[in-house]
Scaffold this motif. Structure first.
Motif, PDB file in Angstrom:
ATOM      1  N   VAL A 256      39.954 -29.338 -30.644  1.00  0.00           N
ATOM      2  CA  VAL A 256      38.985 -29.563 -29.420  1.00  0.00           C
ATOM      3  C   VAL A 256      38.781 -28.181 -28.769  1.00  0.00           C
ATOM      4  O   VAL A 256      39.516 -27.190 -28.605  1.00  0.00           O
ATOM      5  N   THR A 257      37.450 -28.427 -28.761  1.00  0.00           N
ATOM      6  CA  THR A 257      36.703 -26.688 -28.161  1.00  0.00           C
ATOM      7  C   THR A 257      37.262 -26.673 -26.532  1.00  0.00           C
ATOM      8  O   THR A 257      37.661 -27.720 -25.878  1.00  0.00           O
ATOM      9  N   GLN A 258      37.251 -25.510 -26.043  1.00  0.00           N
ATOM     10  CA  GLN A 258      37.642 -25.097 -24.819  1.00  0.00           C
ATOM     11  C   GLN A 258      36.951 -25.898 -23.653  1.00  0.00           C
ATOM     12  O   GLN A 258      35.550 -25.682 -23.849  1.00  0.00           O
ATOM     13  N   LEU A 259      37.647 -26.603 -22.614  1.00  0.00           N
ATOM     14  CA  LEU A 259      36.660 -27.068 -21.736  1.00  0.00           C
ATOM     15  C   LEU A 259      36.364 -26.091 -20.749  1.00  0.00           C
ATOM     16  O   LEU A 259      36.895 -25.358 -20.190  1.00  0.00           O
ATOM     17  N   LYS A 260      35.074 -26.124 -20.303  1.00  0.00           N
ATOM     18  CA  LYS A 260      34.457 -25.241 -19.309  1.00  0.00           C
ATOM     19  C   LYS A 260      34.205 -26.199 -18.010  1.00  0.00           C
ATOM     20  O   LYS A 260      34.568 -25.628 -16.920  1.00  0.00           O
ATOM     21  N   LEU A 261      33.782 -27.297 -18.087  1.00  0.00           N
ATOM     22  CA  LEU A 261      33.493 -28.317 -17.141  1.00  0.00           C
ATOM     23  C   LEU A 261      34.278 -29.832 -17.339  1.00  0.00           C
ATOM     24  O   LEU A 261      34.401 -30.247 -18.484  1.00  0.00           O
ATOM     25  N   GLY A 262      34.682 -30.156 -16.154  1.00  0.00           N
ATOM     26  CA  GLY A 262      34.961 -31.536 -16.375  1.00  0.00           C
ATOM     27  C   GLY A 262      36.454 -31.764 -16.736  1.00  0.00           C
ATOM     28  O   GLY A 262      37.195 -30.889 -16.675  1.00  0.00           O
ATOM     29  N   MET A 263      36.865 -32.799 -16.889  1.00  0.00           N
ATOM     30  CA  MET A 263      38.374 -33.117 -17.457  1.00  0.00           C
ATOM     31  C   MET A 263      38.197 -34.293 -18.483  1.00  0.00           C
ATOM     32  O   MET A 263      37.359 -35.135 -18.720  1.00  0.00           O
ATOM     33  N   ARG A 264      39.441 -34.265 -19.607  1.00  0.00           N
ATOM     34  CA  ARG A 264      39.347 -35.219 -20.692  1.00  0.00           C
ATOM     35  C   ARG A 264      40.898 -35.785 -20.693  1.00  0.00           C
ATOM     36  O   ARG A 264      41.701 -34.963 -20.351  1.00  0.00           O
ATOM     37  N   THR A 265      41.021 -37.335 -20.443  1.00  0.00           N
ATOM     38  CA  THR A 265      42.414 -37.657 -20.688  1.00  0.00           C
ATOM     39  C   THR A 265      42.525 -38.425 -21.972  1.00  0.00           C
ATOM     40  O   THR A 265      41.608 -39.507 -22.139  1.00  0.00           O
ATOM     41  N   ILE A 266      43.348 -38.004 -22.462  1.00  0.00           N
ATOM     42  CA  ILE A 266      43.906 -38.952 -23.703  1.00  0.00           C
ATOM     43  C   ILE A 266      45.182 -39.624 -23.974  1.00  0.00           C
ATOM     44  O   ILE A 266      46.213 -39.022 -23.319  1.00  0.00           O
ATOM     45  N   LEU A 267      45.245 -40.672 -24.700  1.00  0.00           N
ATOM     46  CA  LEU A 267      46.494 -41.033 -25.127  1.00  0.00           C
ATOM     47  C   LEU A 267      46.761 -40.731 -26.723  1.00  0.00           C
ATOM     48  O   LEU A 267      45.878 -41.191 -27.443  1.00  0.00           O
ATOM     49  N   LYS A 268      47.679 -39.961 -26.891  1.00  0.00           N
ATOM     50  CA  LYS A 268      48.021 -39.892 -28.359  1.00  0.00           C
ATOM     51  C   LYS A 268      49.174 -40.335 -28.864  1.00  0.00           C
ATOM     52  O   LYS A 268      50.168 -40.518 -28.287  1.00  0.00           O
TER      53      LYS A 268
ATOM     54  N   VAL B  52      40.802 -41.653 -22.891  1.00  0.00           N
ATOM     55  CA  VAL B  52      40.849 -42.840 -21.698  1.00  0.00           C
ATOM     56  C   VAL B  52      39.562 -42.240 -20.621  1.00  0.00           C
ATOM     57  O   VAL B  52      38.824 -43.351 -20.200  1.00  0.00           O
ATOM     58  N   GLU B  53      39.392 -41.053 -20.449  1.00  0.00           N
ATOM     59  CA  GLU B  53      38.356 -40.664 -19.733  1.00  0.00           C
ATOM     60  C   GLU B  53      37.952 -39.349 -20.255  1.00  0.00           C
ATOM     61  O   GLU B  53      38.520 -38.551 -20.728  1.00  0.00           O
ATOM     62  N   ASN B  54      36.576 -39.033 -20.143  1.00  0.00           N
ATOM     63  CA  ASN B  54      36.169 -37.810 -20.396  1.00  0.00           C
ATOM     64  C   ASN B  54      34.808 -37.575 -19.873  1.00  0.00           C
ATOM     65  O   ASN B  54      33.809 -37.828 -20.092  1.00  0.00           O
ATOM     66  N   ASP B  55      34.787 -36.423 -18.839  1.00  0.00           N
ATOM     67  CA  ASP B  55      33.446 -35.981 -18.257  1.00  0.00           C
ATOM     68  C   ASP B  55      33.141 -34.364 -18.557  1.00  0.00           C
ATOM     69  O   ASP B  55      32.702 -33.724 -17.963  1.00  0.00           O
ATOM     70  N   SER B  56      34.143 -34.304 -19.535  1.00  0.00           N
ATOM     71  CA  SER B  56      34.083 -32.760 -19.893  1.00  0.00           C
ATOM     72  C   SER B  56      32.938 -32.361 -20.768  1.00  0.00           C
ATOM     73  O   SER B  56      32.170 -33.276 -21.624  1.00  0.00           O
ATOM     74  N   ASP B  57      32.920 -31.187 -21.175  1.00  0.00           N
ATOM     75  CA  ASP B  57      31.859 -30.654 -22.169  1.00  0.00           C
ATOM     76  C   ASP B  57      32.600 -30.147 -23.357  1.00  0.00           C
ATOM     77  O   ASP B  57      32.111 -29.610 -24.436  1.00  0.00           O
ATOM     78  N   SER B  58      33.827 -30.508 -23.576  1.00  0.00           N
ATOM     79  CA  SER B  58      34.498 -30.228 -24.875  1.00  0.00           C
ATOM     80  C   SER B  58      34.012 -31.225 -26.162  1.00  0.00           C
ATOM     81  O   SER B  58      33.538 -32.131 -25.861  1.00  0.00           O
ATOM     82  N   GLN B  59      34.281 -30.693 -27.183  1.00  0.00           N
ATOM     83  CA  GLN B  59      33.948 -31.197 -28.469  1.00  0.00           C
ATOM     84  C   GLN B  59      35.149 -31.451 -29.435  1.00  0.00           C
ATOM     85  O   GLN B  59      35.943 -30.490 -29.321  1.00  0.00           O
ATOM     86  N   THR B  60      35.476 -32.649 -29.981  1.00  0.00           N
ATOM     87  CA  THR B  60      36.468 -32.789 -31.042  1.00  0.00           C
ATOM     88  C   THR B  60      35.691 -32.401 -32.308  1.00  0.00           C
ATOM     89  O   THR B  60      34.753 -32.826 -32.612  1.00  0.00           O
ATOM     90  N   TYR B  61      36.420 -31.568 -33.083  1.00  0.00           N
ATOM     91  CA  TYR B  61      35.888 -31.068 -34.385  1.00  0.00           C
ATOM     92  C   TYR B  61      36.886 -31.303 -35.519  1.00  0.00           C
ATOM     93  O   TYR B  61      37.878 -31.575 -35.535  1.00  0.00           O
TER      94      TYR B  61
END
Length: 131
Positions: free
Chosen positions: A80-92, A41-50
């Motif tokens: 998903v890697t740990q977020l250090k910055l920002g937020m990530r919103t998902i619908l699962k 939905v939203e993602n301004d984080s530094d996370s990565q999906t792997y």
């Protein structure tokens, strides 16, 4: 065949700094493995999906808003890697072509676990609002 959520609820998840999702393989809940989806939905984080492919090679991406990842349950190690910055919103959620009688025994355990997690998140929000 018709596709449905198989009676499993959609989950709205918000990841904040410090949050992550450890590497895992989704449990198969139906006689034919379900397809799980993660809609960003939203993602301004530094996370990565792997994820790991069939050869064991690791891949990663930053999921953009309005994008979707599809994973067949029981097959793909992902996280998903740990977020250090920002937020990530998902619908699962999940999609299945199976009927209710084709649910495996672990379906109810997974449903109970998801429902209690959603209830806990809701009650925490309610407590914060009341305070």
């Amino acid at each position: 065949k018709e596709w449905s959520t198989g009676g499993f609820p959609l989950e709205l998840r918000v990841y904040k700094p410090g949050a992550s999702m450890a590497a895992h393989v989704d449990e198969v809940l139906f006689a034919i493995p379900q397809v799980e989806f993660i809609y960003t939905v939203e993602n301004d984080s530094d996370s990565q999906t792997y994820w790991e492919d069939a050869t064991g090679r690791r891949h990663s991406i930053r999921t953009e808003p309005n994008s979707m990842v599809l994973i067949e349950a029981g097959r793909c190690l992902h996280g998903v890697t740990q977020l250090k910055l920002g937020m990530r919103t998902i619908l699962k959620g999940m999609l299945t072509s199976c009927e209710a009688e084709q649910r495996l025994e672990r379906f109810e355990d997974a449903l109970d676990s998801t429902t209690s997690t959603i209830s806990t998140r809701t009650s925490r929000r309610s407590k914060k609002r009341k305070a």
